[in-house]
Design a protein around this motif. Structure first.
Motif, PDB file in Angstrom:
ATOM      1  N   ARG A   1       0.836  -1.217   0.000  1.00 58.68           N
ATOM      2  CA  ARG A   1       0.000   0.000   0.000  1.00 58.68           C
ATOM      3  C   ARG A   1       0.868   1.264   0.000  1.00 58.68           C
ATOM      4  N   ALA A   2       1.962   1.252   0.756  1.00 55.67           N
ATOM      5  CA  ALA A   2       2.849   2.415   0.776  1.00 55.67           C
ATOM      6  C   ALA A   2       3.470   2.653  -0.592  1.00 55.67           C
ATOM      7  N   ILE A   3       3.858   1.588  -1.277  1.00 54.56           N
ATOM      8  CA  ILE A   3       4.424   1.720  -2.623  1.00 54.56           C
ATOM      9  C   ILE A   3       3.384   2.300  -3.572  1.00 54.56           C
ATOM     10  N   LEU A   4       2.163   1.784  -3.504  1.00 49.78           N
ATOM     11  CA  LEU A   4       1.106   2.287  -4.375  1.00 49.78           C
ATOM     12  C   LEU A   4       0.822   3.764  -4.099  1.00 49.78           C
TER      13      LEU A   4
ATOM     14  N   ASN B   1       3.308   1.824  -9.747  1.00 51.92           N
ATOM     15  CA  ASN B   1       2.612   0.577 -10.033  1.00 51.92           C
ATOM     16  C   ASN B   1       3.360  -0.575  -9.360  1.00 51.92           C
ATOM     17  N   VAL B   2       2.638  -1.644  -9.058  1.00 47.64           N
ATOM     18  CA  VAL B   2       3.254  -2.819  -8.423  1.00 47.64           C
ATOM     19  C   VAL B   2       2.884  -4.067  -9.204  1.00 47.64           C
ATOM     20  N   VAL B   3       3.903  -4.839  -9.575  1.00 48.89           N
ATOM     21  CA  VAL B   3       3.737  -6.183 -10.127  1.00 48.89           C
ATOM     22  C   VAL B   3       4.387  -7.143  -9.142  1.00 48.89           C
ATOM     23  N   THR B   4       3.677  -8.226  -8.788  1.00 52.51           N
ATOM     24  CA  THR B   4       4.191  -9.126  -7.764  1.00 52.51           C
ATOM     25  C   THR B   4       3.766 -10.564  -8.024  1.00 52.51           C
TER      26      THR B   4
ATOM     27  N   PRO C   1      -8.042   1.329  -2.554  1.00 52.25           N
ATOM     28  CA  PRO C   1      -7.927   2.754  -2.223  1.00 52.25           C
ATOM     29  C   PRO C   1      -6.505   3.293  -2.342  1.00 52.25           C
ATOM     30  N   ALA C   2      -5.514   2.513  -1.949  1.00 57.92           N
ATOM     31  CA  ALA C   2      -4.123   2.958  -2.061  1.00 57.92           C
ATOM     32  C   ALA C   2      -3.717   3.109  -3.518  1.00 57.92           C
TER      33      ALA C   2
ATOM     34  N   THR D   1      -1.540   1.009 -10.454  1.00 60.20           N
ATOM     35  CA  THR D   1      -2.184  -0.300 -10.586  1.00 60.20           C
ATOM     36  C   THR D   1      -1.389  -1.375  -9.851  1.00 60.20           C
ATOM     37  N   LEU D   2      -2.111  -2.326  -9.276  1.00 58.02           N
ATOM     38  CA  LEU D   2      -1.526  -3.508  -8.624  1.00 58.02           C
ATOM     39  C   LEU D   2      -1.899  -4.741  -9.433  1.00 58.02           C
ATOM     40  N   HIS D   3      -0.903  -5.558  -9.757  1.00 54.75           N
ATOM     41  CA  HIS D   3      -1.140  -6.762 -10.559  1.00 54.75           C
ATOM     42  C   HIS D   3      -0.346  -7.926  -9.992  1.00 54.75           C
ATOM     43  N   GLY D   4      -1.031  -9.052  -9.730  1.00 53.06           N
ATOM     44  CA  GLY D   4      -0.389 -10.284  -9.279  1.00 53.06           C
ATOM     45  C   GLY D   4      -0.236 -11.249 -10.436  1.00 53.06           C
ATOM     46  N   THR D   5       0.961 -11.795 -10.605  1.00 52.78           N
ATOM     47  CA  THR D   5       1.210 -12.750 -11.682  1.00 52.78           C
ATOM     48  C   THR D   5       2.393 -13.617 -11.295  1.00 52.78           C
TER      49      THR D   5
END
Length: 351
Positions: free
Chosen positions: A85-88, A93-96, A113-114, A121-125
């Motif tokens: 959340r802090a990174i966002l 953007n976060v890819v993880t 919200p973050a 954008t947050l994306h899990g892959t």
């Protein structure tokens, strides 16, 4: 426009990701967060086994959050939602590969919200989960109709995973069987693999389904050498974790991993079968489809300890997703919302 990327953590996935980022024509590594003070100040390229690239690693979260960058590839050993959340919120953007593949409403409410605040954008892959356990089964389902069942399953020699403490103390290899079954691994894996199952259920449109999990172990019948130390007789030397979804009593989805410390000296006498180490994809429909993926496993245990293709694949899927994630509207992004993600030509062959 070249996208500025930060690599968060330099374990196996992080080191491979740095390699991929350096070779990607649309990406530039501009920062690197490390957990240990011993790595702080070192060149990120050297940490990845490359020549120096002029990017200094730091163990300062504040320094990373203040850095001007488009995306963070977040791959520590365990995810920390507060960190993400802090990174966002910092506008990155976060890819993880550590979750948020198919977030529940609760998970979405905790993270979105973050992302919206930061306009990112947050994306899990990843690959397992994040690829072979949902993306590939769904891809092949597009070549059939009237789907009744999909499956993504891994068969791997865990001796090639060069993380001894994780293998022994988190995964439970070398432990008493009952202790391993009571350990944290089932719950940790469920965070990702249940999302894989739900992605398949929701995307294919199955009716309300019940997800059931199963954990089986095999023990050593003789000492087994491994990077995590000797696996003594009577202790855990192989494990199967499975998550299956049922509509009534009809099984419609199976996601599973089969992790063995080799094929010898096991009770029960599990083997990989004639297919060896592999990933299997299966679709039942009109028509049926099955695919076996080789190449994501090393040729030998010693080769895997130097560079495990499964880890490299996980990192590549994350890195290759970055341009699409950075171009997406703010929020949470899943595989089914994205165009096809591909790799790029080798720098020596690029136009």
């Amino acid at each position: 426009m070249v996208l500025r990327v930060i690599q968060w953590a330099t374990g196996g996935v992080g080191r491979a990701a740095i390699e991929h980022i350096v070779r990607h024509p649309d990406l530039e590594l501009v920062g690197c967060w490390v957990h240990s003070p011993e790595k702080s100040g070192r060149d990120a390229g050297e940490l990845a086994g490359l020549d120096p690239i002029g990017v200094r690693a730091t163990d300062s979260t504040a320094e990373i959050l203040a850095l001007d960058a488009d995306c963070v590839l977040y791959s520590p050993l365990m995810p920390d939602a507060d960190e993400v959340r802090a990174i966002l919120r910092s506008g990155k953007n976060v890819v993880t590969p550590l979750g948020w593949f198919w977030p529940t409403e609760k998970e979405r409410a905790a993270m979105e919200p973050a992302a919206l605040e930061g306009g990112v954008t947050l994306h899990g892959t990843g690959i397992d989960p994040g690829g072979a356990t949902e993306q590939q089964p769904l891809f092949f389902s597009g070549l059939s109709s009237a789907i009744t069942f999909v499956r993504g399953e891994e068969f791997s020699d865990i001796r090639t995973y060069n993380a001894p403490d994780v293998v022994r103390y988190i995964m439970g290899f070398g432990a008493d069987p009952e202790k391993a079954k009571a350990g944290p691994m089932q719950g940790l894996l469920a965070r990702g693999f249940e999302q894989s199952v739900r992605m398949c259920l929701d995307t294919l449109g199955f009716a309300d389904a019940e997800i059931r999990s199963n954990h089986e172990v095999a023990v050593a019948t003789a000492p087994i050498d491994s990077p995590a130390g000797v696996i003594e007789p009577g202790t855990v030397a192989a494990q199967r974790f499975a998550w299956e979804a049922f509509v009534g009593e009809t099984k419609v989805v199976r996601v599973a991993v089969n992790w063995l410390m080799g094929e010898e000296n096991l009770e029960p006498a599990w083997t990989f079968g004639p297919g060896g180490e592999r990933f299997e994809i299966e679709v039942k429909g009109d028509p049926d489809c099955s695919a076996v993926i080789h190449g994501w496993h090393p040729a030998s245990v010693s080769a895997g300890l130097l560079r495990n293709p499964g880890i490299v694949v996980t990192a590549a899927h994350c890195v290759n997703s970055i341009p699409t994630v950075c171009a997406a509207p703010p929020g949470l992004l899943t595989f089914v919302d994205m165009p096809v993600v591909t790799g790029r030509a080798h720098p020596d062959l690029a136009g």
